[in-house]
Design an enzyme around this catalytic site. Structure first.
Site, PDB file in Angstrom:
ATOM      1  N   GLU A   1       0.904  -1.324  -0.084  1.00  0.00           N
ATOM      2  CA  GLU A   1       0.155   0.131   0.159  1.00  0.00           C
ATOM      3  C   GLU A   1       0.954   1.303  -0.069  1.00  0.00           C
ATOM      4  O   GLU A   1       1.820   1.688   0.964  1.00  0.00           O
ATOM      5  CB  GLU A   1      -0.981  -0.060   1.007  1.00  0.00           C
TER       6      GLU A   1
ATOM      7  N   THR B   1      -5.740   1.740  -5.562  1.00  0.00           N
ATOM      8  CA  THR B   1      -5.501   0.485  -5.215  1.00  0.00           C
ATOM      9  C   THR B   1      -6.231  -0.561  -6.316  1.00  0.00           C
ATOM     10  O   THR B   1      -5.434  -1.535  -6.897  1.00  0.00           O
ATOM     11  CB  THR B   1      -5.825   0.166  -4.026  1.00  0.00           C
TER      12      THR B   1
HETATM   13  C1  GP9 Z   1      -8.861  -0.639   0.674  1.00  0.00           C
HETATM   14  C2  GP9 Z   1      -7.568  -0.130   0.105  1.00  0.00           C
HETATM   15  C3  GP9 Z   1      -7.413   1.095  -0.216  1.00  0.00           C
HETATM   16  O1  GP9 Z   1      -9.387  -1.660   0.622  1.00  0.00           O
HETATM   17  O2  GP9 Z   1      -7.793  -0.841  -1.123  1.00  0.00           O
HETATM   18  O3  GP9 Z   1      -7.570   1.613  -1.599  1.00  0.00           O
HETATM   19  P1  GP9 Z   1      -7.084   2.931  -2.121  1.00  0.00           P
HETATM   20  O4  GP9 Z   1      -7.783   4.195  -1.270  1.00  0.00           O
HETATM   21  O5  GP9 Z   1      -5.552   2.810  -1.540  1.00  0.00           O
HETATM   22  O6  GP9 Z   1      -7.201   3.202  -3.218  1.00  0.00           O
HETATM   23 MN    MN Z   2      -3.812   1.737  -2.152  1.00  0.00          MN
END
Ligand code: GP9
Ligand code: MN
Length: 635
Positions: free
Chosen positions: A254, A298
């Site tokens: 992340e 994400t």
């Molecule tokens: C939550 C995670 C966050 O499930 O995938 O998404 P993002 O805000 O980083 O796009």
């Molecule tokens: Mn993300």
């Protein structure tokens, strides 16, 4: 009671009030919505109002009381059915209805037998407002004579309704920036704009995409296919199939950007474990690798890695085109005997994952319900990364092998907060709290990967696996440029710097490979699919993919960003300026032009494939258009 004293339009007020109150009660009793603060509660309470003012307010245009009343009853019945349908759907799927899902009847396969279990006699209470309205119309007889509505009153009424819309959207925007453009979660939409408005929004999004889909006939694919075929590099014979049969574990890190790797913050090492991998004998570390995500962040990175196509320029493709036909990496892996899954401790409906994972042929989603999540082991968005990895490895040990899974970490997510006990290095000292804390959560993420490797070794899965780890997208946006400039020791962050800062790390860790190296080939997330499938000996020459195997000797140093920027080993194109990559000096646009053209074409092809849902016409076995499409075209 003397009814003659009642104001003329009290029936309208009754209709609005009863449905409003009922809706708010239903929010609290029938859906599990996490309300974190008073502002969210306030938004939840007011959000049905703007829609109801409009929907019921239209009655003010009807001349006679009789027609007005009939209209009000019809609307209230209709809205009660819509809300109740969502309640029933939610009982089963833990999600709100979308048009796309309604028409994907296969989804309801498992629902059929259990309708009786889902619906109860007391559900009649969901229609309370309808009954109240009917009774009011019946027993408030004087109202029958209500005169036609004065124009100025009507105007004032709708001004109020519009003001309500803006109030609602304004509050929602402060609570959830970019809610409508990113559209990442139905629950968030319902929480912020209300169920009824959410359905209008969904109808808009879905009808836009189905119109584009209806206009496509597959002939567009011929050109795309020619381009894809012409641009494929020869495979690297030495690498192809070298790790056939191994498990593959993808780890989406992340918000991890590459600038923290092998770097320090006020003397502190930020990523000791990942740094050690850059020197490791079993790891290929790609040091000039970039994310290619757009608003879907994400979810876009998941999409790109699965399909080797780009996400969309607006909105999140996971949300807008979750029902398309895709030739995903998971589909290929399934065909080759793999058990495919995603592991991520969040609600299944977030980013529409529950829906699109079916289209991507992912066999199982280990969502939040698969994990043991408590107050003690969560922070920020949910389960902390260390317990996430620990619990995930336990589940992995139970998986049928070979498996391919994609793990999505969470702790290093904006606003980058940690529990006291997880803080391993101090904050940075800039004017941006976001950047200051980022180093600390990155440090925690690094630690969690170290734990993950240890656990994998303990479980015995390690030796027979390949671990592919990459940053999903940037963590520090351009809003923090001043702080970034301070950290990087630059005067300012230019468009050139920003482009290069989109680099995220990629590690391909292959236990026992003994061939570890730092590879500075310029590449991006779109290249992961062919690269990994080839290591496993899976042919992709017939696949409609825009990426290219990074181990191929012909792989080109060229990465295209979703917004049209690009980076090569020699050039950077950003803010419509062409830069020399080494010096950062502006150069003639001619140097960039051939790449600009190719970036435009590739992004457009990708959009065409997605918007037209073109892969439904494509036969991946032969690499041709499906036979019936060809025949239909001849006729
Ligand atoms: C939550 C995670 C966050 O499930 O995938 O998404 P993002 O805000 O980083 O796009
Ligand atoms: Mn993300």
């Amino acid at each position: 009671m003397n009814f003659s004293k009642w104001p003329k339009h009290s029936i309208l007020a009754i209709a609005i009030l009863t449905t409003w109150i009922k809706t708010v009660i239903v929010y609290h009793t029938s859906f599990e919505m996490d309300i974190e603060n008073a502002m969210q509660e306030l938004i939840l309470i007011i959000n049905p109002l703007s829609f109801l003012l409009f929907a019921y307010g239209i009655s003010l245009f009807f001349k006679t009381a009789k027609v007005r009343h009939r209209y009000l009853i019809t609307i209230s019945v209709f809205l009660a059915i819509v809300l109740f349908a969502n309640v029933a759907f939610y009982r089963f799927y833990n999600d709100f209805i979308t048009l796309a899902v309604l028409f994907q009847t296969s989804n309801f396969g498992d629902l059929g037998t259990s309708v009786t279990e889902i619906i109860n006699w007391y559900d009649i209470f969901y229609f309370t407002d309808v009954f109240v309205l009917i009774l009011a119309i019946k027993f408030l007889p004087k109202l029958q004579e209500a005169a036609p509505i004065r124009k100025d009153i009507r105007r004032a009424y709708f001004v109020l309704a519009v003001a309500m819309v803006f109030l609602n959207l304004g509050l929602a925007e402060t609570e959830r920036p970019q809610l409508l453009t990113r559209a990442f979660d139905r629950e968030l939409l319902v929480k912020n704009i209300g169920t009824y408005n959410y359905h209008l929004y969904d109808i808009y999004v879905q009808s836009k995409s189905s119109a584009q889909r209806a206009l496509a006939d597959g002939s567009e694919l011929v050109e795309v296919d020619n381009y894809v075929q012409a641009n494929q590099s020869a495979i690297n014979e030495e690498m192809f199939g070298k790790y056939k049969g191994r498990n593959v574990i993808f780890v989406q890190l992340e918000s991890l950007q590459n600038f923290v790797i092998n770097n320090k913050m006020n003397g502190e090492v930020i990523t000791p474990f990942l740094n050690s991998l850059t020197q490791d004998k079993d790891t290929y570390y790609f040091s000039d690798f970039y994310h290619q995500t757009g608003l879907g962040k994400t979810s876009d990175s998941e999409f790109i890695v699965e399909n080797s196509l780009f996400g969309l320029g607006s909105g999140a493709v996971f949300f807008t085109h979750g029902g398309n036909t895709y030739n995903s990496m998971s589909e290929r892996l399934n065909e080759n005997g793999y058990f495919t899954s995603v592991m991520h401790s969040n609600n299944a409906s977030f980013w529409n994952r529950d829906v699109i994972y079916q289209s991507l042929d992912i066999q199982k989603f280990y969502d939040v319900d698969s994990y043991d999540v408590t107050d003690e082991n969560s922070v920020n968005w949910g389960l902390k990364d260390i317990p996430f990895f620990e619990q995930s490895v336990d589940m992995m040990s139970e998986m049928e092998q070979p498996f391919a899974t994609r793990m999505i970490t969470l702790t290093n997510h904006y606003p980058f907060t940690l529990m006291e006990e997880d803080i391993m290095i101090p904050e940075y000292n800039s004017n941006s709290g976001t950047l200051n804390r980022y180093f600390q959560t990155v440090r925690y993420l690094d630690e969690s990967i170290k734990v993950f490797f240890e656990e994998l070794k303990e479980s015995g899965l390690y030796d027979n696996s390949i671990i592919v780890m990459y940053g999903d997208h940037y963590g520090i946006s351009e809003n923090h440029n001043k702080a970034m400039a301070q950290y990087l020791g630059k005067e300012e962050i230019t468009a050139y710097d920003s482009a290069l800062l989109q680099s995220v790390p990629l590690f391909i860790h292959i236990p026992g490979s003994n061939d570890g190296q730092v590879i500075d080939e310029t590449s991006g997330q779109i290249d992961i699919r062919p690269t990994i499938l080839h290591l496993l000996g899976i042919d992709t020459s017939k696949d409609m993919q825009l990426g290219d195997d990074m181990f191929s000797k012909e792989h080109e140093d060229f990465v295209i960003f979703r917004d049209g920027r690009f980076v090569t080993d020699q050039l950077v194109y950003a803010g419509e300026v062409c830069y020399d990559r080494d010096t950062g000096e502006e150069v003639e646009i001619e140097a960039c032009q051939p790449y600009i053209d190719r970036a435009t074409i590739e992004l457009e092809y990708s959009d065409q494939i997605i918007n037209g849902d073109l892969l439904r016409f494509y036969d991946e076995d032969t690499g041709n258009l499906k036979q019936n499409v060809v025949e239909e075209k001849k006729e």
